[in-house]
Design an enzyme around this catalytic site. Structure first.
Site, PDB file in Angstrom:
ATOM      1  CG  HIS A  82      38.912  45.732  42.914  1.00  0.00           C
ATOM      2  ND1 HIS A  82      38.749  44.393  43.238  1.00  0.00           N
ATOM      3  CD2 HIS A  82      39.041  46.392  44.095  1.00  0.00           C
ATOM      4  CE1 HIS A  82      38.775  44.267  44.556  1.00  0.00           C
ATOM      5  NE2 HIS A  82      38.947  45.461  45.088  1.00  0.00           N
ATOM      6  CB  THR A 125      39.857  39.486  45.208  1.00  0.00           C
ATOM      7  OG1 THR A 125      39.081  40.108  44.172  1.00  0.00           O
ATOM      8  CG2 THR A 125      40.840  40.479  45.791  1.00  0.00           C
ATOM      9  CB  THR A 126      37.907  36.337  41.260  1.00  0.00           C
ATOM     10  OG1 THR A 126      38.655  36.965  40.214  1.00  0.00           O
ATOM     11  CG2 THR A 126      36.961  37.349  41.882  1.00  0.00           C
ATOM     12  CG  HIS A 134      34.325  42.997  44.430  1.00  0.00           C
ATOM     13  ND1 HIS A 134      34.306  41.651  44.139  1.00  0.00           N
ATOM     14  CD2 HIS A 134      35.398  43.507  43.769  1.00  0.00           C
ATOM     15  CE1 HIS A 134      35.310  41.354  43.337  1.00  0.00           C
ATOM     16  NE2 HIS A 134      35.992  42.462  43.094  1.00  0.00           N
ATOM     17  CG  HIS A 168      31.944  35.406  38.744  1.00  0.00           C
ATOM     18  ND1 HIS A 168      31.431  34.360  39.469  1.00  0.00           N
ATOM     19  CD2 HIS A 168      32.561  34.844  37.665  1.00  0.00           C
ATOM     20  CE1 HIS A 168      31.723  33.210  38.877  1.00  0.00           C
ATOM     21  NE2 HIS A 168      32.405  33.485  37.782  1.00  0.00           N
ATOM     22  CG  HIS A 223      35.987  43.994  38.829  1.00  0.00           C
ATOM     23  ND1 HIS A 223      37.270  43.911  38.305  1.00  0.00           N
ATOM     24  CD2 HIS A 223      36.082  43.551  40.118  1.00  0.00           C
ATOM     25  CE1 HIS A 223      38.088  43.441  39.224  1.00  0.00           C
ATOM     26  NE2 HIS A 223      37.395  43.214  40.330  1.00  0.00           N
TER      27      HIS A 223
END
Length: 404
Positions: A153, A235-236, A128, A101, A126
């Site tokens: 993040h 957010t996941t 995005h 992801h 991580h």
């Protein structure tokens, strides 16, 4: 006839068995998706279906959100955040891995975050990003309708109240996440190269590599005092609503080449999968606030940020203003010099003809003169009278001598 009835009964029993099997299979599929986190951003278990398999994803306090600065509330109690141990990374390497992801870096728990009601220890960070296509997007949070190309993040858990991340993530005050919006420019960001330069070693899902430890604070914006704060969620999936969000107002810049590598190097598929799928557009769409308040650590005046175009326009305007002012001052000086020189030349020319023309006020008044004819006449009369009187005196003296 009896045989026909038996066949019909057997067929009906088989259909009931298949139906029963499907009813048992569907909950099993639901459980499998939930346990293995086999979700995606698009597709069969995409964002719109997350709440079907992860109930918290349909909650009222979900993240990310759009921040509208005119609707935020200034909170003077929001003090500057203090990263603790971010730059003291030590010699132990970091672990970078592809979880299918995103790209994740595990952080040592002795890194922590101050400036919050509790001490929060670092867990991981991580990224995005988007796909570089015509669609605008990449960041998860949006400010005033404008998204960024990517977002970082940094995840922490409440180490004062809970023993570990697994327990803390299910509690309302269990997590604290820093959000950093990333935009592109011409200059390379050396801090992010500590991650991007190693992405080629984790191209497929479940691959990991050890990378040299580095200063994590180099990934943060310079201004840690201006930020937005609200209560939200992961957010996941499983989207636990346990996050104290801190979204920095200042954006961090990386080069276009760095963003391109981020968008094109990783795959969401495993190394053995026949069909490779690029890991792109791994950001969740914004969620409704649902009457939540977004707080700001700064006022609207102090937090006003100018875009690069506005800054360039201001700089050019100031430079043009300075040049224009210099031209005007030079023109005034030359004009003053011209008229001064003209005045000196005029004085010099006039003084060469007659000083009285220049100093008319200093010319002495003319003296009054007597009329010459009248004065001569009076003098002549005096002479005649004198001569007459002298003759008469001589006659008087001579007359007694001539008598007998």
């Amino acid at each position: 006839m009896r045989f026909t009835v038996l066949c019909v009964g057997a067929r009906r029993a088989n259909m009931e068995f298949v139906a029963l099997f499907m009813l048992l299979l569907i909950p099993g599929l639901h459980w499998t998706v939930g346990e293995d986190t086999s979700w995606t951003y698009t597709g069969m278990v995409g964002q719109s279906e997350w709440s079907d398999y992860f109930p918290d994803c349909g909650g009222n306090s979900q993240s990310p959100v759009e921040v509208v600065t005119t609707q935020t509330k200034y909170d003077p109690g929001l003090t500057p955040l203090t990263p603790l141990g971010y730059s003291q990374h030590g010699n132990k390497p970091f672990t970078l891995y592809n979880n299918g992801h995103t790209a994740v870096i595990d952080l040592p728990d002795w890194m922590s975050l101050g400036g919050l009601p509790w001490l929060f220890s670092a867990v991981q960070m991580h990224l995005h990003w988007g796909s570089g296509g015509p669609s605008i997007g990449g960041s998860e949070h949006i400010i005033n309708g404008q998204s960024a190309e990517a977002e970082l993040h940094i995840v922490h858990y409440n180490s004062e109240l809970y023993p570990n991340m697994s327990v803390a993530m299910t509690q309302r005050d269990g997590l604290a996440v820093l959000g950093v919006l990333i935009v592109t420019g011409e200059e390379t960001n050396p801090g992010f190269n500590n991650i991007i330069n190693y992405l080629s070693r984790i191209r497929h899902a479940n691959q990991k590599v050890y990378i040299p430890a580095f200063d994590v604070q180099s990934l943060l914006p310079n201004d840690l005092e201006r930020y937005y704060r609200y209560n939200g969620s992961l957010t996941t999936p499983p989207c636990y609503q346990s996050v104290i969000w801190t979204l920095f107002h200042e954006r961090v810049q990386i080069s276009k080449a760095q963003l391109l590598r981020m968008e094109t190097l990783l795959y969401s598929s495993k190394a053995g999968d026949p069909d490779r799928m690029l890991l792109q557009d791994n950001y969740r769409s914004t969620q409704p606030l649902n009457h939540r308040m977004v707080f700001a650590s700064f006022t609207a005046e102090s937090g006003k940020e100018l875009s690069s175009g506005e800054v360039t326009a201001i700089v050019i305007g100031v430079m043009c203003g300075c040049v224009g002012l210099a031209v005007i001052v030079r023109f005034i000086i030359k004009t003053i010099r011209f008229f001064t020189l003209l005045h000196h030349e005029t004085v010099a020319v006039n003084s060469s003809t007659s000083s009285w023309d220049v100093l008319t006020n200093n010319r002495p008044a003319p003296m009054q003169r007597m009329k010459e004819p009248e004065k001569a006449k009076e003098k002549q009369q005096e002479m005649v009278l004198n001569s007459t009187s002298q003759a008469e005196k001589k006659e008087e003296r001579s007359s007694p001598q001539t008598e007998p």
